[in-house]
Design an enzyme around this catalytic site. Structure first.
Site, PDB file in Angstrom:
ATOM      1  N   ASP A 172       6.704  -6.729  -2.977  1.00 52.45           N
ATOM      2  CA  ASP A 172       7.942  -5.935  -3.010  1.00 52.45           C
ATOM      3  C   ASP A 172       8.824  -6.120  -1.784  1.00 52.45           C
ATOM      4  O   ASP A 172      10.024  -5.888  -1.823  1.00 52.45           O
ATOM      5  CB  ASP A 172       7.630  -4.446  -3.220  1.00 52.45           C
ATOM      6  CG  ASP A 172       6.976  -3.803  -1.995  1.00 52.45           C
ATOM      7  OD1 ASP A 172       6.279  -4.498  -1.223  1.00 52.45           O
ATOM      8  OD2 ASP A 172       7.145  -2.580  -1.816  1.00 52.45           O
ATOM      9  N   ASN A 173       8.220  -6.482  -0.661  1.00 53.08           N
ATOM     10  CA  ASN A 173       8.987  -6.732   0.575  1.00 53.08           C
ATOM     11  C   ASN A 173       8.061  -7.431   1.565  1.00 53.08           C
ATOM     12  O   ASN A 173       6.872  -7.616   1.289  1.00 53.08           O
ATOM     13  CB  ASN A 173       9.570  -5.432   1.170  1.00 53.08           C
ATOM     14  CG  ASN A 173       8.552  -4.325   1.338  1.00 53.08           C
ATOM     15  OD1 ASN A 173       8.588  -3.324   0.629  1.00 53.08           O
ATOM     16  ND2 ASN A 173       7.614  -4.487   2.256  1.00 53.08           N
TER      17      ASN A 173
ATOM     18  N   ARG B  94      11.809  -1.892  -6.158  1.00 44.12           N
ATOM     19  CA  ARG B  94      11.414  -1.581  -7.544  1.00 44.12           C
ATOM     20  C   ARG B  94      12.639  -1.388  -8.427  1.00 44.12           C
ATOM     21  O   ARG B  94      12.662  -1.805  -9.589  1.00 44.12           O
ATOM     22  CB  ARG B  94      10.521  -0.345  -7.541  1.00 44.12           C
ATOM     23  CG  ARG B  94       9.120  -0.683  -7.074  1.00 44.12           C
ATOM     24  CD  ARG B  94       8.387   0.491  -6.471  1.00 44.12           C
ATOM     25  NE  ARG B  94       7.031   0.087  -6.134  1.00 44.12           N
ATOM     26  CZ  ARG B  94       6.689  -0.689  -5.113  1.00 44.12           C
ATOM     27  NH1 ARG B  94       7.629  -1.144  -4.288  1.00 44.12           N
ATOM     28  NH2 ARG B  94       5.436  -1.044  -4.895  1.00 44.12           N
TER      29      ARG B  94
ATOM     30  N   HIS C  73      -0.059  -1.856   1.304  1.00 48.17           N
ATOM     31  CA  HIS C  73       0.691  -0.852   2.079  1.00 48.17           C
ATOM     32  C   HIS C  73      -0.335   0.021   2.800  1.00 48.17           C
ATOM     33  O   HIS C  73      -1.388   0.320   2.249  1.00 48.17           O
ATOM     34  CB  HIS C  73       1.514  -0.016   1.096  1.00 48.17           C
ATOM     35  CG  HIS C  73       2.511   0.908   1.706  1.00 48.17           C
ATOM     36  ND1 HIS C  73       2.140   2.091   2.317  1.00 48.17           N
ATOM     37  CD2 HIS C  73       3.856   0.844   1.787  1.00 48.17           C
ATOM     38  CE1 HIS C  73       3.248   2.698   2.750  1.00 48.17           C
ATOM     39  NE2 HIS C  73       4.296   1.972   2.438  1.00 48.17           N
TER      40      HIS C  73
ATOM     41  N   CYS D  35      10.335  -0.452  -0.197  1.00 41.93           N
ATOM     42  CA  CYS D  35       9.681  -0.182  -1.486  1.00 41.93           C
ATOM     43  C   CYS D  35      10.560   0.278  -2.642  1.00 41.93           C
ATOM     44  O   CYS D  35      10.650  -0.389  -3.664  1.00 41.93           O
ATOM     45  CB  CYS D  35       8.572   0.839  -1.276  1.00 41.93           C
ATOM     46  SG  CYS D  35       7.389   0.375  -0.004  1.00 41.93           S
TER      47      CYS D  35
ATOM     48  N   HIS E 291       7.310   4.748  -7.580  1.00 37.63           N
ATOM     49  CA  HIS E 291       8.241   4.931  -6.457  1.00 37.63           C
ATOM     50  C   HIS E 291       9.716   4.882  -6.824  1.00 37.63           C
ATOM     51  O   HIS E 291      10.560   4.416  -6.041  1.00 37.63           O
ATOM     52  CB  HIS E 291       7.942   3.933  -5.330  1.00 37.63           C
ATOM     53  CG  HIS E 291       8.173   4.551  -3.980  1.00 37.63           C
ATOM     54  ND1 HIS E 291       8.070   3.848  -2.803  1.00 37.63           N
ATOM     55  CD2 HIS E 291       8.524   5.816  -3.643  1.00 37.63           C
ATOM     56  CE1 HIS E 291       8.341   4.660  -1.795  1.00 37.63           C
ATOM     57  NE2 HIS E 291       8.615   5.846  -2.287  1.00 37.63           N
TER      58      HIS E 291
ATOM     59  N   ASP F 250       2.299  -4.780  -2.544  1.00 38.23           N
ATOM     60  CA  ASP F 250       3.145  -3.944  -1.696  1.00 38.23           C
ATOM     61  C   ASP F 250       2.996  -4.333  -0.229  1.00 38.23           C
ATOM     62  O   ASP F 250       1.915  -4.199   0.346  1.00 38.23           O
ATOM     63  CB  ASP F 250       2.762  -2.465  -1.896  1.00 38.23           C
ATOM     64  CG  ASP F 250       3.815  -1.523  -1.331  1.00 38.23           C
ATOM     65  OD1 ASP F 250       4.687  -1.983  -0.574  1.00 38.23           O
ATOM     66  OD2 ASP F 250       3.762  -0.324  -1.656  1.00 38.23           O
ATOM     67  N   ASP F 251       4.072  -4.807   0.367  1.00 37.86           N
ATOM     68  CA  ASP F 251       4.091  -5.191   1.785  1.00 37.86           C
ATOM     69  C   ASP F 251       3.259  -6.436   2.100  1.00 37.86           C
ATOM     70  O   ASP F 251       2.842  -6.638   3.241  1.00 37.86           O
ATOM     71  CB  ASP F 251       3.625  -4.035   2.706  1.00 37.86           C
ATOM     72  CG  ASP F 251       4.557  -2.838   2.687  1.00 37.86           C
ATOM     73  OD1 ASP F 251       5.520  -2.837   1.904  1.00 37.86           O
ATOM     74  OD2 ASP F 251       4.314  -1.892   3.469  1.00 37.86           O
TER      75      ASP F 251
ATOM     76  N   SER G 185       4.448   6.098  -2.396  1.00 41.96           N
ATOM     77  CA  SER G 185       3.634   5.377  -1.405  1.00 41.96           C
ATOM     78  C   SER G 185       2.368   6.142  -1.067  1.00 41.96           C
ATOM     79  O   SER G 185       2.351   7.376  -1.069  1.00 41.96           O
ATOM     80  CB  SER G 185       4.431   5.153  -0.119  1.00 41.96           C
ATOM     81  OG  SER G 185       5.451   4.226  -0.347  1.00 41.96           O
TER      82      SER G 185
ATOM     83  N   LYS H  16       9.292  -6.462   7.009  1.00 43.62           N
ATOM     84  CA  LYS H  16       9.771  -5.329   6.206  1.00 43.62           C
ATOM     85  C   LYS H  16      10.840  -4.513   6.930  1.00 43.62           C
ATOM     86  O   LYS H  16      10.777  -4.352   8.150  1.00 43.62           O
ATOM     87  CB  LYS H  16       8.559  -4.441   5.899  1.00 43.62           C
ATOM     88  CG  LYS H  16       8.879  -3.114   5.235  1.00 43.62           C
ATOM     89  CD  LYS H  16       7.598  -2.379   4.892  1.00 43.62           C
ATOM     90  CE  LYS H  16       7.887  -0.971   4.398  1.00 43.62           C
ATOM     91  NZ  LYS H  16       6.685  -0.305   3.870  1.00 43.62           N
TER      92      LYS H  16
ATOM     93  N   LYS I  85       2.054   1.760  -8.241  1.00 38.93           N
ATOM     94  CA  LYS I  85       3.021   2.527  -7.436  1.00 38.93           C
ATOM     95  C   LYS I  85       4.407   2.453  -8.074  1.00 38.93           C
ATOM     96  O   LYS I  85       5.069   1.437  -8.017  1.00 38.93           O
ATOM     97  CB  LYS I  85       3.042   1.943  -6.021  1.00 38.93           C
ATOM     98  CG  LYS I  85       4.128   2.518  -5.131  1.00 38.93           C
ATOM     99  CD  LYS I  85       3.946   2.010  -3.711  1.00 38.93           C
ATOM    100  CE  LYS I  85       5.197   2.137  -2.879  1.00 38.93           C
ATOM    101  NZ  LYS I  85       4.995   1.694  -1.492  1.00 38.93           N
TER     102      LYS I  85
HETATM  103 MG    MG Z   1       6.638  -2.164   0.170  1.00 34.79          MG
END
Ligand code: MG
Length: 466
Positions: free
Chosen positions: A272-273, A85, A220, A81, A140, A42-43, A163, A293, A138
């Site tokens: 994810d980003n 997904r 994240h 996020c 989300h 994540d991130d 998150s 992001k 996660k």
């Molecule tokens: Mg993310």
């Protein structure tokens, strides 16, 4: 007797369909459909792994995954996020499935919305082929019971459903299946808990095909790591957290080897980003890419991606064919003998040949569209990326007010742009004036795509407030 390696229940499930799928995949009689493992940080930015050039973060296990597999260096996700997904699990651009609430918000701890239960997910499809399925981490895509992983094709769920900064009274819920088992204040053991769960799942399902979807909570913010990883890296707490995820990946690879499943398992590692740059030292790096992001620059939507499947996906290769998480749903279920749903628009393409390194293989999905929330901001086809006119703050959608106050940013209109990503991955030189015909063609193509998508939007899931 079923052929070796194919569980009896799967043979029972659809021997004819599986046999029909086999010749096209050129699987031998002793092969089984591959296990699918998707590790989704994540991130994590494009420049945060050793094998993608990180100077201060050590990721030996992920680097080994890359050495034994293929690095996809032009790989796209969504810029934030929840949409990311939704895209991975449905094979659709997030606004098509109404999971693109940003700008404004992603799904939150108070949302009454989620990915619509009628959507057909990657897990739903693999499940029809007898796969054991689990989501760890996660989710989300809505935390109300109607939207949980257990209602979207996953046999089991373990993790924090949104998150880790969406705290209520300083805590986030840790869930098993549909129950909250703990209100978590200290998130430092989280990555290790996820890892234990993943290893156990692999061990328990070693004899049947499985889908392990592991969307990590980290890196994240708020970042957190247990004592054994604290202070390990040269890149502060952020580096420690990434190195913990690297350790976790190593544990998963070790268990696959211990169970003799390496050659039967397709492992994907991606994020994810892009990095959350406004977090400063606690955010990642996009390496040579522009921005991060929450933007449609490459730094926001291009993430490091690795695919390993020993004996099938070439080792030590770098692949520059543009691919995306969009393409997972049209690709992975086919490896298992399942077809994507035919009753709705799916945006992704089948990238089997690209992954297997067939000479000249192309993604059948020729263009990639960059959405920020419901807004189409750019399109890429081949080497060219066209961006619609925007405003300067679009590059910094979080924290921009402070930057404007500090005089570091002016909120001004920015004209349309054309970038040659082959020569200019950092999106520095606007070539609109030099190539007006390419600019006009891509602009028209993006407008036509946008009109089609708007005519084919499916609803978000929604439950009554209680
Ligand atoms: Mg993310």
């Amino acid at each position: 007797m079923p052929p070796r390696g194919i569980p009896a229940e799967l043979v029972e499930y659809g021997a004819a369909a599986l046999a029909a799928a086999m010749p096209t995949l050129s699987l031998g009689a002793s092969d089984r459909p591959p296990n699918i493992v998707v590790i989704f940080a994540d991130d994590l930015g494009y420049g945060d792994l050793g094998c993608f050039g990180a100077p201060l973060i050590s990721t030996p296990h992920i680097d080994r995954l890359a050495a034994e597999g293929t690095r996809l260096v032009d790989f796209y996700v969504a810029p934030v996020c929840s949409p990311s997904r939704a895209q991975l699990l449905t094979g659709c651009y997030p606004p098509r499935v109404s999971c693109a609430e940003f700008p404004g918000r992603v799904f939150t701890a108070r949302s009454h919305t989620g990915l619509h239960p009628d959507e057909v997910t990657l897990a739903d499809l693999l499940k029809t082929r007898g796969y054991a399925t689990i989501c760890i981490g996660k989710w989300h895509l809505g935390h109300r019971p109607e939207f949980l992983p257990t209602r979207q094709g996953f046999d089991a769920y373990f993790g924090i459903p949104y998150s880790n900064d969406m705290k209520i009274d300083g805590k986030v819920p840790l869930m098993r299946n549909e129950e909250v088992i703990e209100q978590m204040e200290d998130q430092s053991p989280l990555t290790e808990l996820y890892t234990d769960e993943a290893v156990r799942f692999i061990r328990q399902n070693a004899k049947r095909p499985f889908f392990l979807y592991l969307p990590h909570t980290m890196p994240h913010t708020p970042l957190s790591v247990s004592e054994r990883f604290a202070g390990r890296s040269k890149r502060g707490l952020y580096g420690d957290v990434v190195e913990c995820i690297d350790w976790s990946t190593g544990e998963i690879l070790r268990e696959l080897a211990a169970q003799g499943l390496e050659r039967d398992t397709l492992v994907i590692f991606t994020s994810d980003n892009g990095p959350w740059l406004v977090r400063g030292e606690n955010g990642g790096s996009a390496g040579p890419l522009r921005a991060g992001k929450c933007t449609t620059f490459e730094g926001g939507m291009r993430t490091p991606c690795i695919a390993r499947w020993p004996g099938r996906i070439p080792a030590g290769r770098t692949c520059g064919e543009p691919c995306a998480t969009l393409d997972f749903l049209p690709t992975f279920p086919r490896l298992a003998g399942a077809e994507p749903p035919g009753d709705r628009v799916i945006d992704g393409g089948d990238i089997t040949d690209v992954l297997l390194g067939k000479p000249g293989a192309k993604n059948p999905r020729k263009a990639f569209y960059y959405y920020l929330g419901h807004r189409l901001e750019a399109v890429r086809e081949g080497r060219w990326k066209y961006m619609f006119p925007r405003r300067t703050i679009d590059e910094y959608p979080y924290g921009f007010a402070r930057m404007i106050e500090a005089g570091r940013l002016k909120d001004e209109p920015v004209p349309e742009a054309l970038y040659d990503l082959q020569k200019d991955v950092g999106e520095k030189e606007n070539l609109c004036d030099k190539h007006p015909e390419i600019t006009a063609r891509l602009r028209a193509q993006a407008e036509a795509f946008e009109a089609e998508l708007k005519a084919n939007i499916r609803p978000v899931g929604w439950v009554e407030r209680t």
